[in-house]
Design a protein around this motif. Structure first.
Motif, PDB file in Angstrom:
ATOM      1  N   LEU A 158       3.034  -4.759 -17.407  1.00  0.00           N
ATOM      2  CA  LEU A 158       1.759  -5.494 -17.301  1.00  0.00           C
ATOM      3  C   LEU A 158       1.807  -6.523 -16.187  1.00  0.00           C
ATOM      4  O   LEU A 158       0.814  -6.731 -15.485  1.00  0.00           O
ATOM      5  CB  LEU A 158       1.418  -6.172 -18.627  1.00  0.00           C
ATOM      6  CG  LEU A 158       0.953  -5.241 -19.734  1.00  0.00           C
ATOM      7  CD1 LEU A 158       0.933  -5.975 -21.068  1.00  0.00           C
ATOM      8  CD2 LEU A 158      -0.415  -4.677 -19.414  1.00  0.00           C
ATOM      9  N   SER A 159       2.947  -7.161 -16.003  1.00  0.00           N
ATOM     10  CA  SER A 159       3.104  -8.120 -14.898  1.00  0.00           C
ATOM     11  C   SER A 159       2.946  -7.424 -13.557  1.00  0.00           C
ATOM     12  O   SER A 159       2.293  -7.945 -12.648  1.00  0.00           O
ATOM     13  CB  SER A 159       4.472  -8.805 -14.972  1.00  0.00           C
ATOM     14  OG  SER A 159       4.570  -9.576 -16.133  1.00  0.00           O
ATOM     15  N   GLU A 160       3.539  -6.235 -13.429  1.00  0.00           N
ATOM     16  CA  GLU A 160       3.401  -5.463 -12.193  1.00  0.00           C
ATOM     17  C   GLU A 160       1.954  -5.046 -11.964  1.00  0.00           C
ATOM     18  O   GLU A 160       1.443  -5.117 -10.849  1.00  0.00           O
ATOM     19  CB  GLU A 160       4.296  -4.224 -12.236  1.00  0.00           C
ATOM     20  CG  GLU A 160       5.762  -4.525 -12.131  1.00  0.00           C
ATOM     21  CD  GLU A 160       6.620  -3.276 -12.288  1.00  0.00           C
ATOM     22  OE1 GLU A 160       6.094  -2.139 -12.176  1.00  0.00           O
ATOM     23  OE2 GLU A 160       7.826  -3.434 -12.534  1.00  0.00           O
ATOM     24  N   LEU A 161       1.289  -4.618 -13.031  1.00  0.00           N
ATOM     25  CA  LEU A 161      -0.110  -4.221 -12.936  1.00  0.00           C
ATOM     26  C   LEU A 161      -0.985  -5.398 -12.515  1.00  0.00           C
ATOM     27  O   LEU A 161      -1.838  -5.268 -11.636  1.00  0.00           O
ATOM     28  CB  LEU A 161      -0.598  -3.645 -14.269  1.00  0.00           C
ATOM     29  CG  LEU A 161      -2.043  -3.190 -14.339  1.00  0.00           C
ATOM     30  CD1 LEU A 161      -2.320  -2.089 -13.316  1.00  0.00           C
ATOM     31  CD2 LEU A 161      -2.383  -2.712 -15.740  1.00  0.00           C
ATOM     32  N   GLN A 162      -0.740  -6.547 -13.111  1.00  0.00           N
ATOM     33  CA  GLN A 162      -1.507  -7.735 -12.752  1.00  0.00           C
ATOM     34  C   GLN A 162      -1.280  -8.095 -11.283  1.00  0.00           C
ATOM     35  O   GLN A 162      -2.235  -8.430 -10.567  1.00  0.00           O
ATOM     36  CB  GLN A 162      -1.112  -8.908 -13.634  1.00  0.00           C
ATOM     37  CG  GLN A 162      -1.933 -10.157 -13.367  1.00  0.00           C
ATOM     38  CD  GLN A 162      -1.566 -11.287 -14.308  1.00  0.00           C
ATOM     39  OE1 GLN A 162      -0.600 -11.214 -15.054  1.00  0.00           O
ATOM     40  NE2 GLN A 162      -2.342 -12.342 -14.267  1.00  0.00           N
ATOM     41  N   ALA A 163      -0.058  -8.000 -10.806  1.00  0.00           N
ATOM     42  CA  ALA A 163       0.236  -8.291  -9.417  1.00  0.00           C
ATOM     43  C   ALA A 163      -0.504  -7.315  -8.496  1.00  0.00           C
ATOM     44  O   ALA A 163      -1.044  -7.727  -7.466  1.00  0.00           O
ATOM     45  CB  ALA A 163       1.748  -8.228  -9.163  1.00  0.00           C
ATOM     46  N   LEU A 164      -0.555  -6.055  -8.868  1.00  0.00           N
ATOM     47  CA  LEU A 164      -1.267  -5.069  -8.060  1.00  0.00           C
ATOM     48  C   LEU A 164      -2.770  -5.370  -8.005  1.00  0.00           C
ATOM     49  O   LEU A 164      -3.409  -5.229  -6.968  1.00  0.00           O
ATOM     50  CB  LEU A 164      -1.067  -3.659  -8.622  1.00  0.00           C
ATOM     51  CG  LEU A 164       0.261  -3.001  -8.365  1.00  0.00           C
ATOM     52  CD1 LEU A 164       0.374  -1.703  -9.138  1.00  0.00           C
ATOM     53  CD2 LEU A 164       0.447  -2.752  -6.875  1.00  0.00           C
ATOM     54  N   LEU A 165      -3.310  -5.798  -9.129  1.00  0.00           N
ATOM     55  CA  LEU A 165      -4.743  -6.093  -9.187  1.00  0.00           C
ATOM     56  C   LEU A 165      -5.112  -7.359  -8.442  1.00  0.00           C
ATOM     57  O   LEU A 165      -6.256  -7.539  -8.041  1.00  0.00           O
ATOM     58  CB  LEU A 165      -5.212  -6.177 -10.641  1.00  0.00           C
ATOM     59  CG  LEU A 165      -5.122  -4.869 -11.425  1.00  0.00           C
ATOM     60  CD1 LEU A 165      -5.479  -5.106 -12.891  1.00  0.00           C
ATOM     61  CD2 LEU A 165      -6.024  -3.813 -10.822  1.00  0.00           C
ATOM     62  N   GLU A 166      -4.127  -8.239  -8.246  1.00  0.00           N
ATOM     63  CA  GLU A 166      -4.401  -9.497  -7.552  1.00  0.00           C
ATOM     64  C   GLU A 166      -4.235  -9.394  -6.049  1.00  0.00           C
ATOM     65  O   GLU A 166      -4.526 -10.347  -5.333  1.00  0.00           O
ATOM     66  CB  GLU A 166      -3.490 -10.594  -8.107  1.00  0.00           C
ATOM     67  CG  GLU A 166      -3.866 -11.002  -9.515  1.00  0.00           C
ATOM     68  CD  GLU A 166      -2.943 -12.044 -10.099  1.00  0.00           C
ATOM     69  OE1 GLU A 166      -1.935 -12.410  -9.450  1.00  0.00           O
ATOM     70  OE2 GLU A 166      -3.237 -12.502 -11.210  1.00  0.00           O
ATOM     71  N   ILE A 167      -3.751  -8.264  -5.567  1.00  0.00           N
ATOM     72  CA  ILE A 167      -3.580  -8.083  -4.116  1.00  0.00           C
ATOM     73  C   ILE A 167      -4.959  -8.122  -3.462  1.00  0.00           C
ATOM     74  O   ILE A 167      -5.877  -7.382  -3.837  1.00  0.00           O
ATOM     75  CB  ILE A 167      -2.876  -6.754  -3.800  1.00  0.00           C
ATOM     76  CG1 ILE A 167      -1.453  -6.783  -4.333  1.00  0.00           C
ATOM     77  CG2 ILE A 167      -2.893  -6.469  -2.294  1.00  0.00           C
ATOM     78  CD1 ILE A 167      -0.710  -5.480  -4.189  1.00  0.00           C
ATOM     79  N   GLN A 168      -5.087  -9.003  -2.487  1.00  0.00           N
ATOM     80  CA  GLN A 168      -6.362  -9.113  -1.791  1.00  0.00           C
ATOM     81  C   GLN A 168      -6.244  -8.440  -0.427  1.00  0.00           C
ATOM     82  O   GLN A 168      -5.257  -8.588   0.271  1.00  0.00           O
ATOM     83  CB  GLN A 168      -6.736 -10.576  -1.628  1.00  0.00           C
ATOM     84  CG  GLN A 168      -6.946 -11.246  -2.961  1.00  0.00           C
ATOM     85  CD  GLN A 168      -7.387 -12.692  -2.799  1.00  0.00           C
ATOM     86  OE1 GLN A 168      -7.689 -13.145  -1.720  1.00  0.00           O
ATOM     87  NE2 GLN A 168      -7.437 -13.401  -3.914  1.00  0.00           N
ATOM     88  N   SER A 169      -7.296  -7.699  -0.079  1.00  0.00           N
ATOM     89  CA  SER A 169      -7.252  -6.990   1.203  1.00  0.00           C
ATOM     90  C   SER A 169      -7.800  -7.824   2.316  1.00  0.00           C
ATOM     91  O   SER A 169      -8.396  -8.811   2.184  1.00  0.00           O
ATOM     92  CB  SER A 169      -8.009  -5.683   1.112  1.00  0.00           C
ATOM     93  OG  SER A 169      -9.297  -5.864   0.566  1.00  0.00           O
TER      94      SER A 169
END
Length: 169
Positions: A158-169
């Protein structure tokens, strides 16, 4: 997501179908979404009574509505022509032993749901009402000592998923 990640983790270790288990665990509470959208004020009453009496939601739904979210979710999946394994996993995710030939998949959904609640996701006081059903462990070939490891795995996933979702382009 937590339930789905836990279920998939167990399925991978058991050489079972991780995609099917992930989907069953992801959809296990879809009936709650349907009920909250279609019965708005009545479902608010269910939630209030669940909290007030600290009763299991399934019991309150049955008492106030005459049916529960597991039944509604399974009927929706059946209407959409999902596989019987998924339909039965959703229908019996609170009682895997009642799922007959599909008990193993219902047990994955049960364990995913239980561990997500233990981790504090989406259940409030409901986690206090969970007890680990021995048959859910048996159906999936899991032992109680595995549970902390699955929770740890889910936490990091879940931490990895949250980090992926927070990546801003």
């Amino acid at each position: 997501m937590t339930a789905a990640i836990v279920g998939k983790c167990i399925a991978v270790e058991r050489n079972d179908n991780p995609s099917l288990v992930f989907t069953a665990c992801l959809l296990h509470d879809i009936g709650k979404l349907v009920l909250s959208r279609s019965l708005e004020s009545q479902y608010e009453q269910v939630l209030a009574e669940t909290k007030r009496g600290q009763s299991p939601m399934l019991v309150v739904e049955q008492n106030l509505l005459g049916f529960d979210h597991a039944e509604v979710g399974s009927r929706l999946l059946e209407h959409w022509r999902f596989s019987p394994r998924l339909v039965e996993a959703v229908r019996y995710h609170h009682d895997p032993a009642a799922a007959g030939d599909h008990a193993r998949f219902a047990a994955y959904a049960y364990l995913g749901n239980m561990l997500a609640c233990f981790m504090g996701f989406g259940c409030g006081h409901q986690a206090l009402g969970f007890r680990c059903r021995a048959e859910a462990l048996e159906f999936t070939g899991t032992i109680a000592e595995d549970i902390p490891r699955y929770m740890t795995h889910a936490f990091y996933a879940l931490s990895e998923l949250q980090a992926l979702l927070e990546i801003q382009s």
